[in-house]
Enzyme design. Sequence first.
Site, PDB file in Angstrom:
ATOM      1  N   GLU A   1      43.237  35.376  58.208  1.00  0.00           N
ATOM      2  CA  GLU A   1      42.355  36.053  57.798  1.00  0.00           C
ATOM      3  C   GLU A   1      42.026  37.666  58.529  1.00  0.00           C
ATOM      4  O   GLU A   1      40.899  37.979  58.683  1.00  0.00           O
ATOM      5  CB  GLU A   1      41.065  35.408  57.463  1.00  0.00           C
TER       6      GLU A   1
HETATM    7  N1  CAA Z   1      35.724  45.814  50.374  1.00  0.00           N
HETATM    8  C1  CAA Z   1      36.019  46.679  49.330  1.00  0.00           C
HETATM    9  N2  CAA Z   1      37.238  47.704  49.394  1.00  0.00           N
HETATM   10  C2  CAA Z   1      37.717  47.587  50.357  1.00  0.00           C
HETATM   11  C3  CAA Z   1      37.395  46.829  51.669  1.00  0.00           C
HETATM   12  C4  CAA Z   1      36.533  45.868  51.606  1.00  0.00           C
HETATM   13  N3  CAA Z   1      36.226  45.086  52.379  1.00  0.00           N
HETATM   14  N4  CAA Z   1      38.493  47.178  52.407  1.00  0.00           N
HETATM   15  C5  CAA Z   1      39.100  48.183  51.976  1.00  0.00           C
HETATM   16  N5  CAA Z   1      38.817  48.585  50.634  1.00  0.00           N
HETATM   17  C6  CAA Z   1      39.377  49.558  49.635  1.00  0.00           C
HETATM   18  C7  CAA Z   1      39.368  50.815  50.578  1.00  0.00           C
HETATM   19  O1  CAA Z   1      37.668  51.568  50.331  1.00  0.00           O
HETATM   20  C8  CAA Z   1      40.257  51.738  49.689  1.00  0.00           C
HETATM   21  O2  CAA Z   1      39.748  52.047  48.261  1.00  0.00           O
HETATM   22  P1  CAA Z   1      39.466  53.495  47.999  1.00  0.00           P
HETATM   23  O3  CAA Z   1      40.579  54.262  48.183  1.00  0.00           O
HETATM   24  O4  CAA Z   1      39.106  53.407  46.655  1.00  0.00           O
HETATM   25  O5  CAA Z   1      38.379  53.976  48.778  1.00  0.00           O
HETATM   26  C9  CAA Z   1      41.418  50.601  49.737  1.00  0.00           C
HETATM   27  O6  CAA Z   1      40.847  49.306  49.629  1.00  0.00           O
HETATM   28  C10 CAA Z   1      42.499  50.639  50.564  1.00  0.00           C
HETATM   29  O7  CAA Z   1      41.896  50.510  51.880  1.00  0.00           O
HETATM   30  P2  CAA Z   1      42.364  50.963  53.120  1.00  0.00           P
HETATM   31  O8  CAA Z   1      42.954  52.476  52.980  1.00  0.00           O
HETATM   32  O9  CAA Z   1      41.423  50.857  54.392  1.00  0.00           O
HETATM   33  O10 CAA Z   1      43.725  50.072  53.451  1.00  0.00           O
HETATM   34  P3  CAA Z   1      44.666  49.817  54.766  1.00  0.00           P
HETATM   35  O11 CAA Z   1      45.893  49.948  54.137  1.00  0.00           O
HETATM   36  O12 CAA Z   1      44.279  51.090  55.723  1.00  0.00           O
HETATM   37  O13 CAA Z   1      44.062  48.498  55.299  1.00  0.00           O
HETATM   38  C11 CAA Z   1      43.138  46.918  56.326  1.00  0.00           C
HETATM   39  C12 CAA Z   1      42.846  47.883  55.663  1.00  0.00           C
HETATM   40  C13 CAA Z   1      41.858  46.511  56.741  1.00  0.00           C
HETATM   41  C14 CAA Z   1      43.872  46.751  57.469  1.00  0.00           C
HETATM   42  C15 CAA Z   1      43.855  45.528  55.340  1.00  0.00           C
HETATM   43  O14 CAA Z   1      44.908  45.721  55.214  1.00  0.00           O
HETATM   44  C16 CAA Z   1      43.550  44.160  55.731  1.00  0.00           C
HETATM   45  O15 CAA Z   1      42.386  43.713  55.769  1.00  0.00           O
HETATM   46  N6  CAA Z   1      44.670  43.740  56.450  1.00  0.00           N
HETATM   47  C17 CAA Z   1      44.621  42.116  56.885  1.00  0.00           C
HETATM   48  C18 CAA Z   1      44.915  41.390  55.938  1.00  0.00           C
HETATM   49  C19 CAA Z   1      44.646  39.876  56.384  1.00  0.00           C
HETATM   50  O16 CAA Z   1      43.423  39.827  56.461  1.00  0.00           O
HETATM   51  N7  CAA Z   1      45.512  38.898  56.123  1.00  0.00           N
HETATM   52  C20 CAA Z   1      45.462  37.757  56.251  1.00  0.00           C
HETATM   53  C21 CAA Z   1      45.800  36.939  55.200  1.00  0.00           C
HETATM   54  S1  CAA Z   1      44.898  35.795  54.217  1.00  0.00           S
HETATM   55  C22 CAA Z   1      44.760  34.452  55.289  1.00  0.00           C
HETATM   56  O17 CAA Z   1      45.173  34.281  56.529  1.00  0.00           O
HETATM   57  C23 CAA Z   1      44.320  33.151  54.406  1.00  0.00           C
HETATM   58  C24 CAA Z   1      44.506  31.814  55.100  1.00  0.00           C
HETATM   59  O18 CAA Z   1      45.701  31.317  54.630  1.00  0.00           O
HETATM   60  C25 CAA Z   1      43.708  31.256  56.016  1.00  0.00           C
END
Ligand code: CAA
Length: 380
Positions: free
Chosen positions: A363
């Site tokens: 996550e």
């Molecule tokens: N809420 C709403 N919108 C969001 C958001 C949030 N928390 N975070 C990002 N966004 C939106 C941004 O506002 C943007 O939209 P706009 O252009 O309209 O403003 C869009 O999403 C793209 O955002 P970013 O430019 O910030 O995207 P990024 O490529 O830089 O990535 C990141 C951001 C936070 C690194 C994201 O890629 C991330 O969270 N990565 C990690 C993924 C993850 O947690 N993977 C784990 C897998 S699930 C798991 O583990 C489950 C399990 O089995 C236990």
Amino acid sequence: MNFTLTEEQEMIKQAARDFAHSELLPGVIERDETQQFPSEQVKKMGELGFMGMMVDPEYGGSGLDTLSYVLTMEELSKIDASSSVIMSVNNSLVCWGVETFGSKQQKEKYLKKLASGEIIGAFCLSEPEAGSDATSQKTTAIDKGDHYVLNGTKNWITNGNSASVYLVIAQTNIEKGYKGINALIIEKGMPGFEIGPKENKLGIRGSDTHSLIFNDVIVPKENRIGDDGFGFKFAMKTLAGGRIGIAAQALGIAAGAYELAKKYSKERRAFGKEIANHQAIAFKLADMHTQIQAARLLVYKAATDKDMGNDYDLSGAMAKLYASQVAMETTVEAVQIFGGNGFVKEYHVERMMRDAKITQIYEGTSEIQKMVISRSILKN
Ligand code: CAA
């Protein structure tokens, strides 16, 4: 901020503690060793209302707040982090995602069964080349009018084989980047959907983690969550809440290891007295207690933010970052306090040390949490 628990929250915490001791503790070492999924235990968790804690009772849930959910996660994680991650994914990612953004029809069809624990769900974002970099989805969902055709592979999926319902994130329109991503509800047994081999893991070995393969799976349009292109935001919003659940899991692992180490240090004697009376051990316990309490406050704060309708991206990421670090450090110290016994499975702390590591990875790794935190604090 007042974190005094209500009478109901105290009762829920106690019920979770009792359940963990009576139902999760027996067999936890064997399930870890043999990678056995806790089917009976998960069934009972459903009966107690733990699988859809925050879901509206209209859809078969318990209708409780996020704080009650984290209290339950903490108590279960003190004993068995494999069972608690199954619960966390079902609650925070699957039920919350469908309840918050799903259609009435999707809620009727899937949420009732998920929230009652009749079936469990999985959240499928990660791919061989898109773990942290979640916008780089290679799985495609090609729009064919009234349905999508899904192709690709998902990796490290919690509840991979045990789930019946899968929320799958896939790219529909590559030219639109993350705005071309969709979230689709896939059912086990859909033609072309295969479950890959089970991963042989360091920790949380009782939960089943698999890759998933999609070969021309026909997915009706009515299975898309939200509008076309909402999939990435759906994933981000859902994960923001999921991080609070994993932070509570990390807190529970740390607190469980600390409780065992404290008890042991008051029983085990060396150099003529209980080891707790040696400052080397007493100071370790003091650090562990302080760090756990600080992590607990961050976790409760994030849960309260969510309950109060405040933004919780920042507080959830801070809670997960810190609680997972405390889980890792505390469990290593617990093994140290147990000495040679700490290295032996029957004393539990070596399992907790192995389980703790994943809380710094899934996550969103600790580095991802720092990205979320730094972006949030630097934007103003
Ligand atoms: N809420 C709403 N919108 C969001 C958001 C949030 N928390 N975070 C990002 N966004 C939106 C941004 O506002 C943007 O939209 P706009 O252009 O309209 O403003 C869009 O999403 C793209 O955002 P970013 O430019 O910030 O995207 P990024 O490529 O830089 O990535 C990141 C951001 C936070 C690194 C994201 O890629 C991330 O969270 N990565 C990690 C993924 C993850 O947690 N993977 C784990 C897998 S699930 C798991 O583990 C489950 C399990 O089995 C236990």
